[in-house]
Design an enzyme around this catalytic site. Structure first.
Site, short mmCIF file in Angstrom:
data_model
loop_
_atom_site.label_atom_id
_atom_site.label_comp_id
_atom_site.label_asym_id
_atom_site.label_seq_id
_atom_site.Cartn_x
_atom_site.Cartn_y
_atom_site.Cartn_z
N ASP A 38 -8.28 -28.43 -29.61
CA ASP A 38 -7.73 -28.61 -28.28
C ASP A 38 -6.75 -27.47 -28.02
O ASP A 38 -6.21 -26.87 -28.96
CB ASP A 38 -7.02 -29.96 -28.13
CG ASP A 38 -6.89 -30.38 -26.67
OD1 ASP A 38 -7.77 -31.11 -26.19
OD2 ASP A 38 -5.93 -29.96 -26.00
N ASN A 91 -17.15 -29.63 -25.53
CA ASN A 91 -16.63 -30.48 -24.45
C ASN A 91 -15.59 -29.80 -23.58
O ASN A 91 -15.45 -30.12 -22.41
CB ASN A 91 -16.06 -31.77 -25.05
CG ASN A 91 -15.42 -32.64 -24.00
OD1 ASN A 91 -16.10 -33.24 -23.17
ND2 ASN A 91 -14.09 -32.70 -24.01
N SER A 143 -22.42 -30.83 -16.33
CA SER A 143 -21.91 -31.45 -15.10
C SER A 143 -23.03 -31.54 -14.07
O SER A 143 -23.89 -30.65 -13.99
CB SER A 143 -20.75 -30.62 -14.52
OG SER A 143 -20.37 -31.09 -13.25
N TYR A 156 -17.24 -23.12 -11.03
CA TYR A 156 -17.46 -24.13 -12.06
C TYR A 156 -18.92 -24.56 -12.08
O TYR A 156 -19.55 -24.65 -13.14
CB TYR A 156 -16.54 -25.32 -11.77
CG TYR A 156 -16.70 -26.51 -12.68
CD1 TYR A 156 -16.08 -26.54 -13.92
CD2 TYR A 156 -17.45 -27.61 -12.28
CE1 TYR A 156 -16.20 -27.65 -14.75
CE2 TYR A 156 -17.58 -28.72 -13.10
CZ TYR A 156 -16.96 -28.74 -14.33
OH TYR A 156 -17.09 -29.84 -15.14
N LYS A 160 -21.61 -24.15 -15.13
CA LYS A 160 -22.23 -25.33 -15.72
C LYS A 160 -23.76 -25.26 -15.63
O LYS A 160 -24.47 -25.74 -16.51
CB LYS A 160 -21.72 -26.60 -15.04
CG LYS A 160 -20.31 -27.01 -15.44
CD LYS A 160 -20.22 -27.41 -16.91
CE LYS A 160 -18.87 -28.03 -17.24
NZ LYS A 160 -18.75 -28.39 -18.68
#
Length: 255
Positions: A38, A91, A143, A156, A160
């Site tokens: 992360d 992710n 997505s 975005y 994706k």
């Protein structure tokens, strides 16, 4: 849980919150040993602590997935610690709102590096280890914006879409090496950032959830269950697939 990931080593990026955290907890409950990444160490530390409190095996190696060197370090940590890499869950991602004509070069490139480049780096780093051990499972959070576009999320959505194509290409190229590669397109999911964003919209989360196929918001745990299935041997015949998990069926201009 039935322990269907017992004996498997997994890497998850963006594991400190939302879908990534829920997936880490699910994988651990299913018996996987985890190396988590992360951008914010305090978030991954909380996930690791919660997994260990339940008797699970998890460590954190934190950094920026937009950097190839870090992603290699993350993958390498799993191989060094467990001697193998069975599952990679890409992710980590983020988005910047704005119509296409208003997107700056910096915003375009920044989203590309986090949304698309990070997935490429992760897959590229994982492949030699998975090939060497005779197979593995790669699952990426894509997505619905990458399937049909999304108002105000042009950059975005474009990146994706590229993630989905990359997923299908890897599935074709590495099938003979026993590697499966799939993606999940979560519908509107009740993560903390999503709920904060929806709090200021007319109708809030309830109204927004009606745009999904099941006419409600998904929970991170529900999405994690789909990811865990794809990662497991229960999905041994599934590769090159984009699972539309409560896919959003309507993308419209915000009121």
């Amino acid at each position: 849980m039935d322990g269907r990931l017992a004996g498997k080593a997994a890497v998850i990026t963006g594991a400190g919150s939302g879908i990534g955290r829920a997936t880490a907890l699910r994988f651990a409950a299913e018996g996987a040993a985890l190396v988590l990444g992360d951008l914010r160490p305090e978030r991954s530390a909380r996930t690791v602590a919660d997994i260990r409190a339940q008797g699970g095996d998890a460590v954190a190696v934190d950094g920026d997935v937009a950097e190839d060197a870090y992603v290699r370090e993350l993958i390498g940590a799993a191989v060094e610690r467990h001697g193998r890499l069975d599952i990679l869950h890409n992710n980590a991602a983020f988005s910047i709102s704005g119509r296409v004509g208003d997107i700056t070069d910096e915003d375009w490139r920044t989203q590309q590096r986090v949304v698309l480049d990070s997935v490429f780096y992760g897959i590229r780093a994982a492949l030699p280890h998975m090939i060497g051990q005779g197979g593995g499972s790669i699952v990426t959070t894509a997505s619905g914006a990458g399937i049909g576009g999304e108002y105000g999320l042009g950059a975005y959505a474009a990146h994706k879409a590229a993630v989905i194509n990359l997923t299908q290409t890897v599935a074709m190229e590495y099938a003979e090496e026993g590697i499966r590669c799939n993606a999940v397109t979560p519908g509107p999911t009740a993560t903390e950032p999503m709920l904060r964003w929806l709090a200021d919209m007319p109708g809030g989360a309830e109204e927004f959830g009606r745009s999904a196929l099941l006419r409600r918001m998904s929970t991170p745990d529900e999405v994690a269950a789909v990811i865990a299935w794809l990662a497991s041997d229960d999905a041994a015949l599934v590769s090159g697939v984009v699972v539309q998990a409560n896919y959003r069926v309507a993308s419209r201009r915000p009121e």
